[in-house]
Structure formats: structure tokens, C-alpha cells
Write a protein that holds these residues in place. Structure first.
Motif, PDB file in Angstrom:
ATOM      1  N   GLY A 167     146.777  88.764  40.222  1.00  0.00           N
ATOM      2  CA  GLY A 167     147.279  87.895  39.163  1.00  0.00           C
ATOM      3  C   GLY A 167     147.565  86.496  39.657  1.00  0.00           C
ATOM      4  O   GLY A 167     147.463  86.196  40.847  1.00  0.00           O
ATOM      5  N   CYS A 168     147.918  85.624  38.715  1.00  0.00           N
ATOM      6  CA  CYS A 168     148.133  84.227  39.077  1.00  0.00           C
ATOM      7  C   CYS A 168     149.089  83.564  38.090  1.00  0.00           C
ATOM      8  O   CYS A 168     148.986  83.796  36.884  1.00  0.00           O
ATOM      9  N   ASP A 169     150.015  82.766  38.645  1.00  0.00           N
ATOM     10  CA  ASP A 169     150.964  82.034  37.792  1.00  0.00           C
ATOM     11  C   ASP A 169     150.652  80.548  37.746  1.00  0.00           C
ATOM     12  O   ASP A 169     151.466  79.760  37.282  1.00  0.00           O
ATOM     13  N   LYS A 170     149.491  80.140  38.264  1.00  0.00           N
ATOM     14  CA  LYS A 170     149.226  78.699  38.395  1.00  0.00           C
ATOM     15  C   LYS A 170     148.727  78.063  37.084  1.00  0.00           C
ATOM     16  O   LYS A 170     148.919  76.885  36.870  1.00  0.00           O
ATOM     17  N   PHE A 171     148.027  78.816  36.296  1.00  0.00           N
ATOM     18  CA  PHE A 171     147.519  78.321  35.002  1.00  0.00           C
ATOM     19  C   PHE A 171     146.731  77.018  35.100  1.00  0.00           C
ATOM     20  O   PHE A 171     147.044  76.041  34.433  1.00  0.00           O
ATOM     21  N   CYS A 172     145.706  77.013  35.940  1.00  0.00           N
ATOM     22  CA  CYS A 172     144.759  75.901  35.914  1.00  0.00           C
ATOM     23  C   CYS A 172     144.146  75.909  34.505  1.00  0.00           C
ATOM     24  O   CYS A 172     143.869  76.989  33.961  1.00  0.00           O
ATOM     25  N   THR A 173     143.918  74.723  33.946  1.00  0.00           N
ATOM     26  CA  THR A 173     143.575  74.689  32.517  1.00  0.00           C
ATOM     27  C   THR A 173     142.184  75.245  32.189  1.00  0.00           C
ATOM     28  O   THR A 173     141.873  75.497  31.035  1.00  0.00           O
ATOM     29  N   PHE A 174     141.347  75.428  33.245  1.00  0.00           N
ATOM     30  CA  PHE A 174     139.987  75.932  33.000  1.00  0.00           C
ATOM     31  C   PHE A 174     139.883  77.447  33.150  1.00  0.00           C
ATOM     32  O   PHE A 174     138.851  78.036  32.843  1.00  0.00           O
ATOM     33  N   CYS A 175     140.932  78.110  33.639  1.00  0.00           N
ATOM     34  CA  CYS A 175     140.766  79.439  34.236  1.00  0.00           C
ATOM     35  C   CYS A 175     141.333  80.589  33.395  1.00  0.00           C
ATOM     36  O   CYS A 175     142.444  80.508  32.866  1.00  0.00           O
ATOM     37  N   VAL A 176     140.570  81.680  33.338  1.00  0.00           N
ATOM     38  CA  VAL A 176     141.012  82.846  32.557  1.00  0.00           C
ATOM     39  C   VAL A 176     141.868  83.828  33.361  1.00  0.00           C
ATOM     40  O   VAL A 176     142.470  84.745  32.778  1.00  0.00           O
ATOM     41  N   VAL A 177     141.911  83.653  34.682  1.00  0.00           N
ATOM     42  CA  VAL A 177     142.559  84.677  35.525  1.00  0.00           C
ATOM     43  C   VAL A 177     144.001  85.006  35.107  1.00  0.00           C
ATOM     44  O   VAL A 177     144.358  86.184  35.018  1.00  0.00           O
ATOM     45  N   PRO A 178     144.848  84.002  34.827  1.00  0.00           N
ATOM     46  CA  PRO A 178     146.216  84.364  34.444  1.00  0.00           C
ATOM     47  C   PRO A 178     146.280  85.243  33.189  1.00  0.00           C
ATOM     48  O   PRO A 178     147.247  85.982  32.996  1.00  0.00           O
ATOM     49  N   TYR A 179     145.233  85.169  32.359  1.00  0.00           N
ATOM     50  CA  TYR A 179     145.224  85.975  31.136  1.00  0.00           C
ATOM     51  C   TYR A 179     144.595  87.355  31.369  1.00  0.00           C
ATOM     52  O   TYR A 179     145.035  88.345  30.797  1.00  0.00           O
ATOM     53  N   SER A 250     142.788  81.187  48.679  1.00  0.00           N
ATOM     54  CA  SER A 250     144.038  80.455  48.808  1.00  0.00           C
ATOM     55  C   SER A 250     144.109  79.288  47.846  1.00  0.00           C
ATOM     56  O   SER A 250     143.080  78.756  47.431  1.00  0.00           O
ATOM     57  N   HIS A 251     145.332  78.893  47.550  1.00  0.00           N
ATOM     58  CA  HIS A 251     145.543  77.681  46.771  1.00  0.00           C
ATOM     59  C   HIS A 251     146.119  76.614  47.709  1.00  0.00           C
ATOM     60  O   HIS A 251     147.021  76.918  48.499  1.00  0.00           O
ATOM     61  N   PRO A 252     145.616  75.372  47.640  1.00  0.00           N
ATOM     62  CA  PRO A 252     146.125  74.329  48.559  1.00  0.00           C
ATOM     63  C   PRO A 252     147.649  74.188  48.516  1.00  0.00           C
ATOM     64  O   PRO A 252     148.288  73.971  49.545  1.00  0.00           O
TER      65      PRO A 252
HETATM   66 FE1  SF4 Z   1     144.981  80.761  39.393  1.00  0.00          FE
HETATM   67 FE2  SF4 Z   1     142.890  80.082  40.910  1.00  0.00          FE
HETATM   68 FE3  SF4 Z   1     142.579  80.460  38.285  1.00  0.00          FE
HETATM   69 FE4  SF4 Z   1     143.928  78.318  39.162  1.00  0.00          FE
HETATM   70  S1  SF4 Z   1     141.724  78.785  39.524  1.00  0.00           S
HETATM   71  S2  SF4 Z   1     144.559  79.691  37.482  1.00  0.00           S
HETATM   72  S3  SF4 Z   1     144.941  79.134  40.955  1.00  0.00           S
HETATM   73  S4  SF4 Z   1     143.149  81.999  39.784  1.00  0.00           S
END
Ligand code: SF4
Ligand code: SAM
Length: 474
Positions: A167-179, A250-252
């Protein structure tokens, strides 16, 4: 009647799906399923899907269509399950859009596969009544997923993925992973160590710790304190038999001093870091909600290189994010020139339903995206070729993983994840060999063995490879 049934799992997307596929296979092995390489003779087909870009998600529907057609032509009935992030994101829509799906199961419910499949089988041929399970259950699936048997581990070879964080709490605006994968959750340290010990006892020499945001790892230790990624890596490097540790992705923002110090202090931590930057433009990075700018990225690269001079970098890039101008793209090219990457992935921005960027104005026309991706990939290819060419004549440790194409050949991996072909007997699989690189091609390197665990004492010599930073400045 034999209880043996055949299972075919096809994984799309990231390493996490590769790991999940193995855990599903282990779970179903207990139910009498054995793996097959061909979907055509399987009793159960699982498509383990990826939702990260539109193209990846669409592949699932064409594969479902192909499966249905093959079943009809052969007059055969197979169970079909859709797992992974498309299952999580689209749920019941999949049953409406594709015929012949028995089960749609999200990544947090893989431990329930046996009961879900039994339920689906009871519903029999009435496939309109397919089952959808996309809840985020309260229990931890890892507590219920059975571990692989030593035979299954040995069959998978001397390298293994281990999920440490999801999972991920970063919520990059392009990304579906947090959902699709939900909020960040770290597995407890002791459970990960148990898994690594079991893998090592069955012959695994290299583990890659995986997570969508792996360097945000914060699992509980036995005393109830929170352990971070450097601590976890340290403990894993101490496991007898483990020679190499990697971690991704990793995230920077989460590359802290302690993790950078681990690169200096732990020889088992491989000198290769995948650190996605996405863009070189601060304006675009802000619109992406990346929580870092280009200056922070340069600073991290410099500090990691100071800690581990032989390190090489890899990254992910997105071109054509909404509002990206030619000037923004030039900044990305400039960042690539300045850092120098040993390898990288680059993608055209793909709007994902439900993410903030999909609704932003100023979507970049397809032609501009294509032009930019070609230019970026050409530069990244040149850098990769230069990095590989600089390996000619150098010596480094290769982990011998599997037989090569021709008898007498083995394929291993360099510290930088390059495939290296050598001449060596099958018994050497799973050992580290010191190899001098002789030839370099676009796909692989080849070289001569100078020593190693299987081949006897190594000659005393400096075998560390100079890092990519040094090469680029030369
Ligand atoms: Fe999370 Fe990586 Fe998606 Fe950003 S790109 S929301 S850091 S999984
Ligand atoms: N967590 C990692 C990170 O923060 O970089 C990786 C997440 S994702 C599984 C892998 C890569 O897919 C990302 O780094 C990004 O480059 C790419 N990606 C994600 N969403 C995308 C989108 N909507 N369009 C194009 N590429 C995308």
C-alpha cells in the motif's frame, strides 16, 4: 479420482504480483493444485492483473477473450479467476465486460482463495453468478497464506522476493496504487525474518524486499518498537546463507541518513538503487504531488554515491503529465544527463480513472508524448549502453541462477542486475562466482570465471566495480 488439478497463473505488472502469484500457488498447492506452464491444459487459470496504466489493464480483457475462445474451440471447461489490481479497481464490472469469469479477487483476499474457488465451483456453469471479493479484510492475509515448501523454493531458484510492506499513503496525482492496494501497512519484522530464514534454508542466496513504498517500512519488532528498513536489511543480511539483499521500490522522500549509511556499511546490500523520480521539472513534480523536487533528488544521489561510490541508479519516468511543456521535458532530459542511469523505465502518462491527474486540464497530445518518450528512451538507452560497456574487462561477483541457452552455460546476475552468461556446471547454481566480463551485448554480458564459492579460493585482488558516477565524470 485423482485430486491433482492443474493451475496456470499469469502475472502482469510489478514484482509484487510475481510474489503474490507465488503465494497463491503455495496456497493452492495445499488444495492439490500443481503448476502448469500452459493455460490450455489448466483446470484453473488465474490472471494476476495490473491497473497502473490503461494498456496493462486492457491486456486482461484481451486475455479473457482469448481464453474463452480457446475453451469453446476445445469444448473444455476451465475455472477462470481475475486477481490483482484490476480486480480490486473494477470488481463486478469485470463480470459484466467479460464472459466466463468465475471469480474476481482483490490482492488482500488471496488467503481466502480455496473457499472462494469452492464456492465458485458450486455455482457451476452459471457464470453470470461469478463471485466478487474485493474487501480489505480485518485479518492480515499473511497470517493465513501458507509458506512455500522447500521443494517449491528450490524450484524458483536462488533469488526470491519478499513483500515487507504494502500500500501507499503518498497519493501521487497520477497513481492508482493508494486506491487498489490501500493504505501503507508493514509486516512485523519477526515474520519477515522467519520467511527469509525458511528461504535461506532451502537455498535462496539473494532476497529483494518489496513494497510499493518499501523505504517507508515501519514494522513492529518483538519488543513492540518500530523497526525501519535499514534495521530490517541489517537483520536479513545476518541470516546464514543470505549473500545479497536488495529493496524496491523506494520513494526519494524516504531515503534518510540511516538508510544511506546502510549502503556504506553493509556489503550484502547491493550497489544498485531503483529510485523513481518521474520528472526533472519542479513544476511537474509539484503537480504530481511527489513531495520532492529535483534538488532533493540530486542531493540524495550525491549522498548515496558518497556512501557507496560503486553504486548505480535506476529510475522511473513519466512523460506527458498534464500541463508538461517542452521546457519541463527539457528539465527531465537535463536531470537524466546530470545523474546518469544504469537502466530505467519510462512511460507515457496514462490517465487513470479516479485519480486527480485524470481530471486535470491541459492533457498533453499523444504526438507530443510519443516524441518525448522516444527522445528520453534514446538517451536512457545510450546511458545503459555506456554503463554496460564500462563493465568490459572488470571483475565482479555473479550469483549463478539458472542454466543458459546452450549446454554448459549458466546465467547469473551482476550486482547491477545485468544478466551474465558464463561457462559453468549446473552444480554451481546458487553460488557466487567471480567473473571477468569479456563481452557486452544489448541483452547480456558474458565472461570468464576467475574463482568463487564453487570454484575455489579467489585470487586476492580488488574486484569492486567503479560506480556509474565516476564513469560519467571520466
Ligand atoms: Fe505511491 Fe509510488 Fe504511486 Fe506515488 S507512484 S502514489 S509513491 S505507489
Ligand atoms: N511506488 C513507486 C514510486 O513511487 O515510484 C512505483 C509505483 S508504480 C507501480 C511504477 C511506476 O509506474 C511509477 O514509478 C510510474 O513511473 C509509473 N506510473 C504510475 N502511474 C502511471 C500513470 N498513470 N501513467 C504512466 N505511468 C505511471
Amino acid at each position: 479420482m485423482s485430486d491433482t488439478r492443474k493451475l496456470y497463473v499469469r502475472s502482469f505488472g510489478c514484482q509484487m504480483n510475481v510474489y503474490d502469484a507465488q503465494r497463491m500457488t503455495d496456497t493452492l498447492a495445499k488444495e492439490g493444485y500443481v503448476e502448469t506452464d500452459s493455460p490450455d491444459d489448466a483446470d484453473l487459470v488465474i490472471l494476476n492483473t495490473c491497473h497502473i496504466r490503461e494498456k496493462a489493464a486492457e491486456k486482461v480483457y484481451s486475455e479473457l477473450g482469448r481464453l474463452k475462445k480457446a475453451q469453446e474451440e476445445a469444448g473444455r471447461r476451465q475455472m477462470v479467476a481475475v486477481a490483482g489490481c484490476v480486480a480490486q479497481a473494477e470488481g463486478g464490472e469485470i463480470l459484466k465486460r467479460a464472459r466466463g469469469v468465475d471469480l474476481v479477487v482483490g490482492p488482500q483476499s488471496y488467503h481466502k482463495l480455496p473457499e472462494l474457488l469452492a464456492d465458485a465451483a458450486r455455482r457451476g456453469h452459471n457464470r453470470r453468478a461469478g463471485i466478487v471479493e474485493t474487501e480489505f479484510p480485518v485479518e492480515d492475509k499473511f497470517d493465513f497464506l501458507p509458506p512455500p515448501t522447500p521443494a517449491a523454493i528450490a524450484k524458483r531458484g536462488p533469488t526470491a522476493f519478499v513483500t515487507v510492506q504494502e500500500g501507499c499513503d503518498k497519493f501521487c496525482t497520477f497513481c492508482v496504487v493508494p486506491y487498489t492496494r490501500g493504505a501503507e501497512v508493514s509486516r512485523p519484522l519477526a515474520k519477515i525474518l522467519d520467511e527469509v530464514i525458511r528461504l535461506a534454508e532451502a537455498g535462496v542466496r539473494e532476497v529483494t524486499l518489496i513494497g510499493q513504498n518499501v523505504n517507508a517500512y515501519h514494522g513492529a519488532d518483538a519488543a513492540g518498537r518500530t523497526a525501519n528498513l535499514p534495521e530490517l536489511v541489517r537483520r536479513i543480511a545476518e541470516v546464514p546463507g543470505i549473500a545479497r539483499v536488495r529493496y524496491t521500490t523506494s520513494h526519494p522522500r524516504d531515503m534518510d541518513d540511516e538508510l544511506i549509511a546502510a549502503h556504506r556499511e553493509l556489503p550484502a546490500l547491493m550497489p544498485y538503487l531503483h529510485l523513481p523520480v518521474q520528472s526533472g521539472s519542479n513544476r511537474v513534480l509539484a503537480a504530481m504531488n511527489r513531495k520532492h523536487d529535483r534538488e532533493l533528488f540530486f542531493d540524495i544521489v550525491a549522498r548515496v554515491r558518497a556512501a557507496r561510490p560503486d553504486i548505480a541508479f535506476s529510475s522511473d519516468f513519466i512523460v506527458g503529465f498534464p500541463g508538461e511543456t517542452e521546457a519541463d521535458f527539457t528539465e527531465t532530459m537535463d536531470l537524466v544527463e546530470r545523474v546518469g542511469f544504469a537502466s530505467a523505465f519510462s512511460f507515457k502518462y496514462s490517465p487513470r480513472p479516479g485519480t486527480p491527474a485524470a481530471g486535470m486540464g491541459e492533457q498533453v497530445p499523444e504526438a507530443a508524448k510519443s516524441e518525448r518518450i522516444h527522445a528520453l528512451q534514446a538517451l536512457l538507452d545510450r546511458q545503459k549502453a555506456a554503463f554496460d560497456a564500462a563493465c568490459r574487462g572488470r571483475r565482479f561477483d555473479i550469483l549463478l541462477e539458472k542454466p543458459g541457452r546452450f549446454p554448459g552455460q549458466l546465467i547469473g546476475r551482476s550486482p547491477y542486475l545485468q544478466s551474465v552468461v558464463v561457462e559453468a556446471p549446473l552444480e554451481a547454481i546458487g553460488t557466487l562466482a567471480e567473473v571477468e566480463v569479456r563481452e557486452v551485448s544489448t541483452k547480456s554480458l558474458s565472461g570468464d570465471i576467475c574463482g568463487g564459492e564453487f570454484f575455489g579460493e579467489r585470487p586476492a585482488r580488488e574486484s569492486r566495480f567503479i560506480g556509474q558516477g565516476e564513469k560519467l565524470e571520466a
